[in-house]
Design a protein around this motif. Structure first.
Motif, PDB file in Angstrom:
ATOM      1  N   THR A 153      65.752  66.528 -47.474  1.00 52.20           N
ATOM      2  CA  THR A 153      65.230  66.838 -48.804  1.00 52.20           C
ATOM      3  C   THR A 153      66.208  67.714 -49.559  1.00 52.20           C
ATOM      4  N   LEU A 154      67.064  68.417 -48.831  1.00 55.26           N
ATOM      5  CA  LEU A 154      68.144  69.202 -49.422  1.00 55.26           C
ATOM      6  C   LEU A 154      69.167  69.379 -48.312  1.00 55.26           C
TER       7      LEU A 154
ATOM      8  N   GLN B 188      67.709  75.404 -44.081  1.00 55.01           N
ATOM      9  CA  GLN B 188      66.411  75.061 -44.675  1.00 55.01           C
ATOM     10  C   GLN B 188      65.861  73.751 -44.144  1.00 55.01           C
TER      11      GLN B 188
ATOM     12  N   SER C  85      64.731  70.953 -40.808  1.00 56.47           N
ATOM     13  CA  SER C  85      64.191  70.903 -39.454  1.00 56.47           C
ATOM     14  C   SER C  85      64.103  69.476 -38.915  1.00 56.47           C
ATOM     15  N   THR C  86      64.651  68.494 -39.627  1.00 58.75           N
ATOM     16  CA  THR C  86      64.467  67.111 -39.191  1.00 58.75           C
ATOM     17  C   THR C  86      65.584  66.647 -38.264  1.00 58.75           C
TER      18      THR C  86
ATOM     19  N   ALA D  26      63.545  84.222 -48.759  1.00 66.77           N
ATOM     20  CA  ALA D  26      63.819  83.368 -49.919  1.00 66.77           C
ATOM     21  C   ALA D  26      64.497  82.064 -49.523  1.00 66.77           C
TER      22      ALA D  26
ATOM     23  N   LYS E 240      63.520  80.286 -47.135  1.00 70.80           N
ATOM     24  CA  LYS E 240      62.410  79.435 -46.691  1.00 70.80           C
ATOM     25  C   LYS E 240      62.800  78.580 -45.486  1.00 70.80           C
ATOM     26  N   SER E 241      63.383  79.239 -44.504  1.00 71.06           N
ATOM     27  CA  SER E 241      63.825  78.499 -43.329  1.00 71.06           C
ATOM     28  C   SER E 241      62.651  78.050 -42.478  1.00 71.06           C
ATOM     29  N   PRO E 242      62.520  76.733 -42.232  1.00 68.49           N
ATOM     30  CA  PRO E 242      61.405  76.261 -41.434  1.00 68.49           C
ATOM     31  C   PRO E 242      61.659  76.391 -39.921  1.00 68.49           C
ATOM     32  N   LEU E 243      62.912  76.583 -39.519  1.00 68.66           N
ATOM     33  CA  LEU E 243      63.223  76.509 -38.090  1.00 68.66           C
ATOM     34  C   LEU E 243      64.259  77.538 -37.665  1.00 68.66           C
TER      35      LEU E 243
ATOM     36  N   VAL F  78      57.331  73.952 -46.362  1.00 71.07           N
ATOM     37  CA  VAL F  78      58.231  74.241 -45.235  1.00 71.07           C
ATOM     38  C   VAL F  78      57.620  73.632 -43.986  1.00 71.07           C
TER      39      VAL F  78
ATOM     40  N   GLU G  24      58.475  69.161 -37.115  1.00 65.88           N
ATOM     41  CA  GLU G  24      59.547  69.810 -36.371  1.00 65.88           C
ATOM     42  C   GLU G  24      59.807  71.217 -36.883  1.00 65.88           C
ATOM     43  N   ALA G  25      58.937  71.723 -37.757  1.00 70.48           N
ATOM     44  CA  ALA G  25      59.180  73.031 -38.350  1.00 70.48           C
ATOM     45  C   ALA G  25      58.390  74.123 -37.635  1.00 70.48           C
TER      46      ALA G  25
ATOM     47  N   PRO H 192      57.817  77.651 -39.245  1.00 66.16           N
ATOM     48  CA  PRO H 192      58.077  78.721 -40.199  1.00 66.16           C
ATOM     49  C   PRO H 192      57.404  80.031 -39.793  1.00 66.16           C
TER      50      PRO H 192
ATOM     51  N   VAL I  34      58.016  83.604 -44.245  1.00 63.78           N
ATOM     52  CA  VAL I  34      58.430  82.434 -45.023  1.00 63.78           C
ATOM     53  C   VAL I  34      57.223  81.845 -45.756  1.00 63.78           C
TER      54      VAL I  34
ATOM     55  N   GLN J 269      56.322  83.954 -48.694  1.00 60.15           N
ATOM     56  CA  GLN J 269      57.311  83.749 -49.753  1.00 60.15           C
ATOM     57  C   GLN J 269      56.976  82.491 -50.557  1.00 60.15           C
TER      58      GLN J 269
ATOM     59  N   ARG K  31      58.652  68.894 -51.604  1.00 60.74           N
ATOM     60  CA  ARG K  31      59.518  68.359 -50.560  1.00 60.74           C
ATOM     61  C   ARG K  31      60.991  68.612 -50.886  1.00 60.74           C
ATOM     62  N   LEU K  32      61.367  68.357 -52.144  1.00 64.51           N
ATOM     63  CA  LEU K  32      62.783  68.431 -52.500  1.00 64.51           C
ATOM     64  C   LEU K  32      63.152  69.792 -53.076  1.00 64.51           C
TER      65      LEU K  32
END
Lengths: 546, 334
Positions: A53-54, A59, A61-62, A134, A136-139, B40, B44-45, B47, B51, B54, B86-87
Motif C-alpha cells: 500500500t506504500l 510501515q 507487514s505483508t 507517527a 504507524k508501524s504495524p510490525l 495498520v 500479519e500485523a 501494532p 500506534v 496515533q 489502506r494507502l
C-alpha cells in the motif's frame, strides 16, 4: 469469424483452460543453468495481487514486501542460509553480558541512493523512525519493542540499550521490515518514503504504476553485498519489474507466454506441469516461523480441557490434508515452528495422528455420550467447536472442511461460521471462537513468545497475538528465559523444552510450512533466496540473452 | 430544456450524492470492527497500543459520531474525499492516479461497442435467416458470457496460443485490445439486438418505401433514414452501457492486471478501505447524473420533434409513438 472457426477457437480455449492444452511457448534462448552470468536485461517478475500500500518498509507487514523491498534496501544484519548471522550494514557487534547493550560497528564506505553517507547517526535515525508512533508501524516497531535508546559512540559505532534482554534482536534486524532507509530522507522528508523509497541496496526505486507494477533499476555503485552473495559488486540486471497479477491462471500462463521471466506464488496445482516443461524450472524455499495452524481457544469449553485439545490434535490426519490441498507441494509441519527457523527442535516429540488415542482421551474426559447424529455429548451437551472463517482463501477453506470431517470421526461437531473480515477481527479481539486459523512468518523461535506467552493475551488495553489463550507458567518461564539469555546453546535448549511443552499443551494443530513456490524461464540464472523470511533475492540473478 | 431545468437536474444530482455519502457513512458506522485496525491491520500485523492511539487521533476516530459526520460532509463539500485507510494517501489523489486507465479502457470499449453494434445491426436487419440468425446467436452467446470467462477465452487464444497480444499491463496500445474487447463485446451484443429490432420496425415504415421509390440505394436507406430513427431507443440504453462499463472494469482490470478504478475498488472492498469505496461510489453517482443529463439534452438533437417538450415527456412520447409516424423533417432532409 465463422461459426466453425469460432467453435475451433472455443475448443482450443477450453482445452487450455482445463490445463490439458499445450501452451506452446518456445523456450527463449539457451538454458542458463550451466553458463556464466551476463550483465543486462530487465527481469519481469509476476507477483500475486498483494501490492504494497506504500513503500516504507517500516510501515509494512505483508509477505510480498520481503521480495519487493529487499533489492532497494540493505539490513543491518544478514541471516545466512544456515541460520547464523553475518554483517550487513554492520560489520560486527558486541553484546554486553547482561544482554542489554548492543554495540554495532558499522560498515564504512556505504552510500545511499541519494548520495548521503551511512554512519551511526543514520542507524539511530532508523531506530527512531521505526518506533515513532507517527510512522504507524504495524510490525517492525513491535519486533524491537525492547529498544530503549541509542548513543553515537563515534562516526561508525552505535551503542543500543534495551529495556529488557531480547535474544531475538539480531534475528529481527535481518528482516526486510527493519530495512535501513536513507537517514537523509528520514530526517528531511519522511513522508516521501512511502512513494519513493531511498535505500542503499543493489537496486534503486524507479517507478510505481499503482495497481499494476513497481520497477527498479541497477545501483551501479553497489559494492557492499553480504558475504553470502556470489556477486560482490553491482547486480547483473539492468532492472526488475514486479507486476501484481491477481489471477493465478494469468500469472502462470503469463510465464509460459513469455510475459514474465519468473513468478512467485506458483499455483500448487501447476507445479507438476511446470517441472516437466521444456525451457522452465521450478524451485521453492520453506519459510521460517510458526506453521499455518488451527489454534484452539483454551479460555472456554470444550478446549479449556487439555485432554480435549490433545484429542482434537490427534484426530486430524495432518499429512493427508496438506497433501490433498497442496497437490503434495507443501511440507506437513511436525512442530510449532518450521524446520528452517533458528532453534527448531528436531527431536521434539512427534505430533501423531492417532484417532484411537483421541477416542480414549475423550472417553476419559467424560465425553462419553453420543447423540442421534453420532457426535459426542457430556451432561446432555454436544462436543461443539465454533470456527469463524472468512472464506477468502480457497485452500484455507478446504483445509478447514477436511479437518472438520476428520474431527467428526471421533465425535467433534466443528461448526464453520462464514463471517466478514471485520467480524472475524472483532471476534478474535474478544476471544469469541473455539478455533481460528493463521500463520506467523518470522526468523526466530521468539514467535512462540508472540503466540503463546500469557503476556500476549488480549486485554482491553492491548490486542495480543496469543489467540489460543495459552496460560502456562512452565511455558512462560521457558520463553522468557530464552528471550533473556545471551548464551546461544542455552537459548537453543530452552526453546527445545518449550517446543516439547507445547506438544503436551496442544494449543494448535500445526499444518503446513508455507513455502515460496517459484517458477522461472531457463533464461533466468542465479535464482536465490534470502533466509530471513524466505523471499526471492536478486543480487546473484541474471538473464541470458535471447 | 432550459437553464432552470438543468439547474433542477443538477440540484437533484447533488441530492443523490449527499444521499450516497450519508448512506455510506452510516454503513461504515454500522459495520462492526475498529477501523484503526483496518489501517495498520492485516493478519500479519502486530501494532502496538501507541500506534493504534496515533491512528485514532490522526483519523479523528476519537471524536463523537456527529462531529465526525459534520466534518466529513464539510470535507466533501470542498472536494476532499478523505484519506484512504489502506494507502494512507488522499482519496482524490488515489482516484486521480487510477482514473486515466479506466477512462481509456471504458472509452475505447464504448467506442468499440457502439461501432460494432451499429455495423452489425445495419448489415443484419431484415436479412435472410442465415445472416440474421447467425448474428442473433452470436449476440446471445456474447451477451450471456460472463466477462471473466470471456476474458480468459480471449487471453487463451490471442496471448497464450497465438502470442499476438500481451496478457498483462497497459504499456502500449496492443495491451488495450483484449481488455477493451472483453468489456465491449457483451455490451455490443445487447446494443446491436436493440438497434436491429428498432431498425427493423423503421424499415417497414411507409416513408422508407417512399425513399426506396425515389431510387435510394439499400445502404443509403438503412444508414440515412433507418439508423437515424432508431437512435432514440439506443440513447435510452446509455444507463445500461455506463453501468456495464463501470461494473465490467472491476473484473477486466483485475484479470488483465491493469491499473484503474475497478481494480482499486476491488482492493478497497477487500480491505474495508471505506474512504476509497465511498470515493468510487460518489464518482460513479456523478458520472450517472452527468451522463443522463447529457442524454436528455441530446434527445431533441436526435429527434427534432422533441424540441418543445421536456426530457421525461420525450421519453414517454418516444415509447408511445416509436416508429409509428412518418416525419416531415425526415422527408425534407432526404
Amino acid at each position: 469469424m465463422t461459426t466453425r472457426r469460432r467453435i475451433a477457437a472455443l475448443t482450443l480455449a477450453t482445452a487450455l483452460l482445463a490445463g490439458l492444452g499445450a501452451c506452446a511457448a518456445e523456450p527463449g534462448g539457451s538454458p542458463a543453468a550451466d553458463t556464466k552470468p551476463v550483465a543486462g536485461g530487465t527481469l519481469r517478475v509476476g507477483e500475486n495481487a498483494d501490492e504494497p500500500t506504500l513503500l516504507d518498509p517500516h510501515q509494512l507487514s505483508t509477505t510480498n514486501t520481503t521480495t519487493l523491498l529487499r533489492p532497494i534496501f540493505d539490513t543491518l544484519v544478514w541471516q545466512n542460509t544456515d541460520g547464523s548471522f553475518a554483517g550487513g550494514l554492520a560489520d560486527s557487534w558486541d553484546v554486553s553480558p547482561d544482554g542489554l547493550e548492543y554495540t554495532f560497528h558499522l560498515r564504512e564506505g556505504v552510500t545511499f541512493h541519494d548520495g548521503s553517507p551511512w554512519n551511526a547517526a543514520g542507524l539511530k535515525a532508523n531506530f527512531e523512525h521505526i518506533i515513532d508512533p507517527a510512522t504507524k508501524s504495524p510490525l517492525a516497531a513491535s519486533y524491537i519493542a525492547p529498544y530503549r535508546s541509542s548513543e553515537v559512540v563515534d562516526e561508525y559505532t552505535l551503542k543500543v540499550t534495551l529495556a529488557t534482554p531480547y535474544s531475538a534482536f539480531l534475528n529481527v534486524l535481518a528482516q526486510t521490515y527493519l530495512s535501513i532507509v536513507s537517514p537523509k530522507q528520514i530526517v528531511e522528508a519522511p513522508e516521501t518514503i512511502a512513494e519513493h523509497p531511498i535505500g542503499s541496496g543493489p537496486y534503486k526505486f524507479h517507478k510505481w504504476v499503482k495497481g499494476e507494477s513497481i520497477s527498479l533499476v541497477r545501483n551501479e555503485d553497489y559494492a557492499w553485498a553480504p558475504k553470502e552473495a556470489k556477486n560482490q559488486g553491482a547486480p547483473y540486471l539492468d532492472g526488475i519489474t514486479f507486476t501484481f497479477v491477481p489471477e493465478d491462471a494469468v500469472r502462470y500462463n503469463g510465464l509460459l507466454a513469455d510475459d514474465f521471466d519468473i513468478i512467485e506464488w506458483t499455483p500448487p496445482q501447476n507445479v507438476a506441469q511446470i517441472e516437466k516443461k521444456e525451457g522452465f524450472s521450478f524451485t521453492s524455499t520453506d519459510r521460517p516461523g510458526h506453521p499455518f495452524s488451527l489454534w484452539l481457544n483454551s479460555e472456554r469449553a470444550p478446549f479449556d480441557d487439555v485432554a480435549v485439545r490433545q484429542a482434537f490434535v490427534a484426530s486430524i490426519d495432518r499429512k493427508d490434508i496438506v497433501d490433498t490441498v497442496s497437490f503434495g507441494q507443501w511440507e506437513v509441519s511436525n512442530g510449532y515452528i518450521t524446520p528452517v527457523t533458528p532453534d527448531y527442535a528436531e527431536n521434539a516429540s512427534a505430533i501423531d495422528f492417532d484417532p484411537d488415542r483421541a477416542n480414549e482421551l475423550l472417553d476419559e474426559a467424560g465425553w462419553t455420550g453420543r447423540d442421534s447424529q453420532g457426535y459426542r455429548t457430556k451432561n446432555g451437551e454436544r462436543l461443539t467447536a465454533f470456527l469463524p472463517h472468512t472464506g477468502t482463501v480457497a485452500q484455507t477453506t478446504q483445509i478447514i472442511e477436511l479437518a472438520q470431517a476428520a474431527a467428526k470421526k471421533v465425535g467433534f461437531d466443528v461448526q464453520i461460521q462464514l463471517v466478514s473480515t471485520q467480524e472475524a477481527t472483532d471476534r478474535a479481539a474478544v476471544g469469541d471462537y473455539d478455533l481460528t486459523s493463521g500463520i506467523w512468518t518470522t526468523n526466530t523461535a521468539d514467535v512462540l513468545w508472540i503466540r503463546y506467552s500469557s503476556d500476549n493475551i488480549t486485554t482491553p488495553e492491548r490486542r495480543g497475538q496469543n489467540g489460543s489463550y495459552t496460560r502456562d507458567d512452565e511455558l512462560d518461564g521457558l520463553l522468557d528465559s530464552a528471550r533473556q539469555t545471551t548464551d546461544e546453546a542455552e537459548r537453543a535448549s530452552l526453546y527445545e523444552q518449550a517446543q516439547e511443552r507445547l506438544v503436551e499443551l496442544a494449543p494448535a494443530v500445526p499444518l503446513y510450512v508455507r513455502p515460496d513456490l517459484v517458477s522461472h524461464s531457463d533464461r533466468v540464472g542465479g535464482v536465490t533466496f534470502e533466509s530471513a523470511y524466505g523471499a526471492l533475492w536478486f543480487q546473484d540473478t541474471w538473464l541470458a540473452a535471447e | 430544456m432550459d437553464v432552470a431545468k438543468i439547474g433542477v437536474r443538477l440540484a437533484a444530482g447533488v441530492g443523490v450524492a449527499w444521499g450516497a455519502a450519508t448512506l455510506t457513512f452510516l454503513a461504515v458506522q454500522i459495520t462492526p470492527g475498529d477501523p484503526a485496525y483496518a489501517i495498520v491491520g492485516g493478519p500479519e500485523a502486530n501494532p502496538s497500543p501507541e500506534v493504534i492511539a496515533q491512528v485514532r487521533a490522526e483519523y479523528g476516530f476519537d471524536q463523537p459520531l456527529l462531529v465526525q459526520y459534520v466534518r466529513y460532509l464539510g470535507r466533501l463539500a470542498v472536494g476532499d474525499l478523505g484519506t484512504s485507510y489502506r494507502l494512507q494517501s488522499p482519496v482524490t489523489q488515489v482516484l486521480g492516479e487510477q482514473i486515466g486507465g479506466t477512462v481509456q479502457l471504458a472509452g475505447v470499449a464504448a467506442l468499440l461497442a457502439a461501432v460494432l453494434a451499429v455495423v452489425v445491426a445495419v448489415f443484419t436487419a431484415r436479412r435472410g435467416p442465415v445472416v440474421r440468425g447467425g448474428a442473433t446467436s452470436i449476440e446471445l452467446f456474447l451477451a450471456s458470457s460472463p466477462s471473466f470467462w470471456l476474458g480468459i477465452l480471449l487471453l487463451s487464444v490471442f496471448s497464450y496460443a497465438l502470442h499476438w497480444l500481451p496478457s498483462v499491463g497497459n504499456a502500449d496500445g496492443r495491451a488495450l485490445v483484449l481488455p477493451a474487447l472483453t468489456l465491449a463485446l457483451p455490451i455490443a451484443a445487447v446494443l446491436s439486438q436493440v438497434l436491429r429490432s428498432s431498425l427493423e420496425e423503421v424499415l417497414e415504415q411507409p416513408f422508407i418505401t417512399t425513399a426506396r421509390a425515389r431510387g435510394l440505394s439499400d445502404a443509403a436507406v438503412r444508414v440515412r433514414h433507418g439508423l437515424r430513427h432508431s437512435l432514440i431507443p439506443l440513447a435510452t440504453m446509455t444507463g445500461f452501457v455506463v453501468g456495464g462499463l463501470l461494473g465490467g472494469t472491476v473484473i477486466v482490470e483485475s484479470l488483465f492486471t491493469r491499473q484503474g478504478l475497478g481494480r482499486t475498488l476491488l482492493a478497497a472492498v477487500n480491505a474495508k478501505d471505506m474512504p476509497v469505496v465511498l470515493g468510487v461510489v460518489l464518482l460513479s453517482a456523478v458520472v450517472y447524473v452527468v451522463v443522463n443529463l447529457v442524454v436528455d439534452l441530446l434527445y431533441p438533437v436526435l429527434d427534432p420533434r422533441l424540441k418543445t417538450v421536456t426530457a421525461t415527456e420525450a421519453r414517454e412520447t418516444v415509447t408511445a409513438n416509436e416508429g409509428t409516424e412518418t416525419t416531415e423533417t425526415e422527408e425534407v432532409s432526404a
